[in-house]
Write a protein that holds these residues in place. Structure first.
Motif, PDB file in Angstrom:
ATOM      1  N   ALA A 175       0.833  -1.209   0.000  1.00 62.71           N
ATOM      2  CA  ALA A 175       0.000   0.000   0.000  1.00 62.71           C
ATOM      3  C   ALA A 175       0.866   1.258   0.000  1.00 62.71           C
ATOM      4  N   ARG A 176       1.977   1.206   0.740  1.00 61.77           N
ATOM      5  CA  ARG A 176       2.863   2.372   0.802  1.00 61.77           C
ATOM      6  C   ARG A 176       3.469   2.672  -0.568  1.00 61.77           C
ATOM      7  N   ARG A 177       3.878   1.633  -1.275  1.00 60.39           N
ATOM      8  CA  ARG A 177       4.477   1.836  -2.590  1.00 60.39           C
ATOM      9  C   ARG A 177       3.452   2.336  -3.597  1.00 60.39           C
ATOM     10  N   LEU A 178       2.267   1.782  -3.541  1.00 66.88           N
ATOM     11  CA  LEU A 178       1.211   2.282  -4.422  1.00 66.88           C
ATOM     12  C   LEU A 178       0.913   3.742  -4.114  1.00 66.88           C
ATOM     13  N   GLY A 179       0.913   4.076  -2.826  1.00 63.76           N
ATOM     14  CA  GLY A 179       0.687   5.460  -2.442  1.00 63.76           C
ATOM     15  C   GLY A 179       1.796   6.373  -2.931  1.00 63.76           C
ATOM     16  N   ALA A 180       3.042   5.893  -2.856  1.00 70.15           N
ATOM     17  CA  ALA A 180       4.173   6.689  -3.334  1.00 70.15           C
ATOM     18  C   ALA A 180       4.076   6.924  -4.831  1.00 70.15           C
ATOM     19  N   ILE A 181       3.696   5.887  -5.571  1.00 69.69           N
ATOM     20  CA  ILE A 181       3.543   6.026  -7.020  1.00 69.69           C
ATOM     21  C   ILE A 181       2.457   7.047  -7.340  1.00 69.69           C
ATOM     22  N   ALA A 182       1.314   6.905  -6.672  1.00 65.19           N
ATOM     23  CA  ALA A 182       0.203   7.824  -6.926  1.00 65.19           C
ATOM     24  C   ALA A 182       0.590   9.259  -6.587  1.00 65.19           C
ATOM     25  N   LEU A 183       1.292   9.424  -5.472  1.00 68.66           N
ATOM     26  CA  LEU A 183       1.700  10.762  -5.058  1.00 68.66           C
ATOM     27  C   LEU A 183       2.719  11.342  -6.035  1.00 68.66           C
ATOM     28  N   GLY A 184       3.634  10.503  -6.486  1.00 69.17           N
ATOM     29  CA  GLY A 184       4.634  10.970  -7.436  1.00 69.17           C
ATOM     30  C   GLY A 184       4.034  11.371  -8.764  1.00 69.17           C
TER      31      GLY A 184
END
Length: 287
Positions: A108-117
């Motif tokens: 979830a953290r990585r998906l969130g980082a991708i979305a935020l980026g």
């Protein structure tokens, strides 16, 4: 690495005005391969290529496939838009291909980082997509496919980094990929002795110097070390930092506008980088 690769877009575009883009890519990597070989010989590093078939596949993906499409696409599309496509898709492709090969976990953290980026990239370059024309859209599509090719090659390369020094791997991937670019350039651009004359043009000379010494010898070597020690996804987080460099170059040398959308976008991207890296530090602490 983010600084170096953020500075290569403009020289790539300018040098492609003097010589055909795929021919330019071929010359770049032929020269880079010679520099890598000289370094290896001076340092006395092993030159043997482990798992040669994997090396060949990675070379064709990272160098031949990616850079033939990337140089061709950037020659037809705006530099800023090309960087958006490349930098926003890179972490997405890295984590998806890495997960397919079992090298990365989709959390979830990585998906969130991708979305935020990606959100930061959209904000950073908001309002600039309207300049894309039909030819530019074809170029941007080529850049997107090039990004997938690079991400795939990076994931394929990772097991090789446990058995070979990164510089040795860089030599093989650069040299084999450059040889692969020869037939691609001939098929797409044909042969003309004037291409070699064009290499003496100031635009080509400066572009090649930055691309070879900075992009290949500097940035690519650092990237291979990071992929080995961090994994493909975390190494690909430069995608959220390099646009900051691209904006600074645009403001300084191309009089590009810089306002609140750009400032907020850069902040969001750096937050995305911090979010993803925090997960890596926590995992290392637990281990």
């Amino acid at each position: 690495m983010a600084l170096i690769w953020g500075l290569t877009w403009l020289p790539m575009k300018i040098a492609s005005e003097a010589v055909p883009p795929i021919f330019l890519a071929m010359i770049r990597f032929l020269l880079a391969g010679l520099f890598f070989l000289a370094f290896i010989l001076v340092k006395g590093l092993p030159l043997k290529a482990e798992q040669p078939w994997r090396v060949i596949v990675a070379s064709l993906l990272i160098t031949t496939g990616c850079y033939s499409l990337l140089f061709w696409g950037v020659a037809r599309a705006p530099t800023g838009l090309s960087s958006i496509v490349n930098l926003s898709l890179m972490p997405i492709f890295l984590i998806l291909v890495g997960a397919f090969y079992g090298q990365e976990r989709i959390t979830a953290r990585r998906l969130g980082a991708i979305a935020l980026g990606v959100l930061g990239l959209v904000m950073l370059f908001s309002g600039r997509t309207g300049t894309a024309q039909d030819g530019a859209l074809v170029g941007l599509a080529a850049v997107a496919v090039a990004t997938l090719s690079y991400a795939w090659g990076a994931v394929v390369s990772r097991p090789l980094m446990q058995a070979m020094p990164p510089i040795t791997l860089a030599f093989w991937e650069t040299s084999i990929g450059a040889l692969g670019l020869v037939p691609v350039s001939l098929l797409v651009e044909g042969y003309d002795p004037a291409y070699f004359v064009g290499l003496t043009d100031e635009r080509a000379l400066i572009g090649l110097a930055i691309l070879v010494l900075g992009g290949s010898l500097g940035g690519f070597s650092i990237y291979l070390w990071l992929v080995r020690d961090w994994g493909a996804f975390r190494a690909g987080l430069y995608s959220f930092v390099s646009p900051v460099v691209a904006v600074a170059v645009g403001v300084a040398f191309a009089n590009e506008a810089f306002g609140w959308p750009e400032a907020i976008g850069m902040g969001v991207m750096l937050s995305a980088t911090a979010l993803a890296l925090t997960e890596g530090r926590r995992a290392a602490a637990v281990a």
